[in-house]
Design a protein around this motif. Structure first.
Motif, PDB file in Angstrom:
ATOM      1  N   UNK A  45     -61.251   1.431  15.767  1.00  0.00           N
ATOM      2  CA  UNK A  45     -61.925   0.128  15.669  1.00  0.00           C
ATOM      3  C   UNK A  45     -61.385  -0.763  14.560  1.00  0.00           C
ATOM      4  N   UNK A  46     -60.445  -0.283  13.738  1.00  0.00           N
ATOM      5  CA  UNK A  46     -59.882  -1.157  12.707  1.00  0.00           C
ATOM      6  C   UNK A  46     -58.898  -2.136  13.330  1.00  0.00           C
ATOM      7  N   UNK A  47     -58.745  -3.284  12.686  1.00  0.00           N
ATOM      8  CA  UNK A  47     -57.760  -4.280  13.108  1.00  0.00           C
ATOM      9  C   UNK A  47     -56.493  -4.127  12.286  1.00  0.00           C
ATOM     10  N   UNK A  48     -55.359  -4.186  12.964  1.00  0.00           N
ATOM     11  CA  UNK A  48     -54.051  -4.126  12.308  1.00  0.00           C
ATOM     12  C   UNK A  48     -53.190  -5.225  12.914  1.00  0.00           C
ATOM     13  N   UNK A  49     -52.446  -5.929  12.065  1.00  0.00           N
ATOM     14  CA  UNK A  49     -51.522  -6.956  12.529  1.00  0.00           C
ATOM     15  C   UNK A  49     -50.189  -6.302  12.876  1.00  0.00           C
TER      16      UNK A  49
END
Length: 195
Positions: free
Chosen positions: A37-41
């Motif tokens: 569920x984490x956001x990573x670019x």
């Protein structure tokens, strides 16, 4: 939100197509620190982590994302610029980056300037995005300052550190990159167009 300061370069280990979606597995030292569920670019594209191992993690790209970014061109072994979401209360070393790619551009020039390299990019002007000199631009997730601005072109000056620690060291004429234009500039341009 991101800062546009690339933390690490990952490598694409696996690509699976499921309907219109792409499930992309990335090998990275950051994997061990990530949670589902984490956001990573990824080259400026904000993607949600859907699976994690000690050395890899997986994200999913949907049709909308694939169609508006360079993601559809990714292949096994490709490298990607990575940045985890920013933590409120720390320094903002780049600029405010949403991880929402506005459009792609193509590298049209590279010139050595004895200490830095000027990269020129061209993008489709029909989408009405603009740059200004000394304004911010995000190229493949890297926060940069525009040094020369045209109607649908701009240049950035890349120092040796950035060349070595981001994908800029791999670019050549014709390389397709993801662009995110400055969010404040986008709001100002929208307000002016409504008058």
């Amino acid at each position: 939100m991101f800062t546009g300061i690339v933390e690490s370069i990952g490598r694409i280990e696996n690509i699976e197509k499921e309907g219109e979606n792409l499930h992309i597995t990335i090998g990275s030292p950051l994997a061990i620190e990530l949670k589902i569920d984490q956001s990573v670019s990824h080259n400026g594209i904000c993607l949600t982590v859907v699976a994690v191992t000690d050395s890899t993690y997986t994200v999913t790209g949907i049709k909308e994302t694939i169609g508006k970014t360079s993601m559809g061109q990714w292949k096994l072994g490709d490298r990607v610029n990575l940045e985890r979401a920013m933590i409120l209360g720390t320094r903002l070393d780049g600029h405010l980056v949403q991880g929402h790619v506005d459009q792609t551009a193509r590298c049209i020039s590279m010139e050595d300037s004895e200490g830095s390299i000027y990269f020129g990019f061209e993008y489709d002007e029909k989408q009405s995005n603009i740059t200004i000199e000394k304004g911010s631009i995000t190229v493949d997730g890297t926060s940069l300052t525009v040094v020369d601005s045209g109607i649908n072109t701009f240049k950035v000056a890349i120092i040796p550190y950035t060349l070595e620690h981001t994908l800029f060291g791999t670019y050549k004429i014709g390389t397709v990159v993801n662009l995110e234009f400055d969010v404040i500039g986008k709001y100002v341009a929208k307000m002016l167009s409504m008058r």
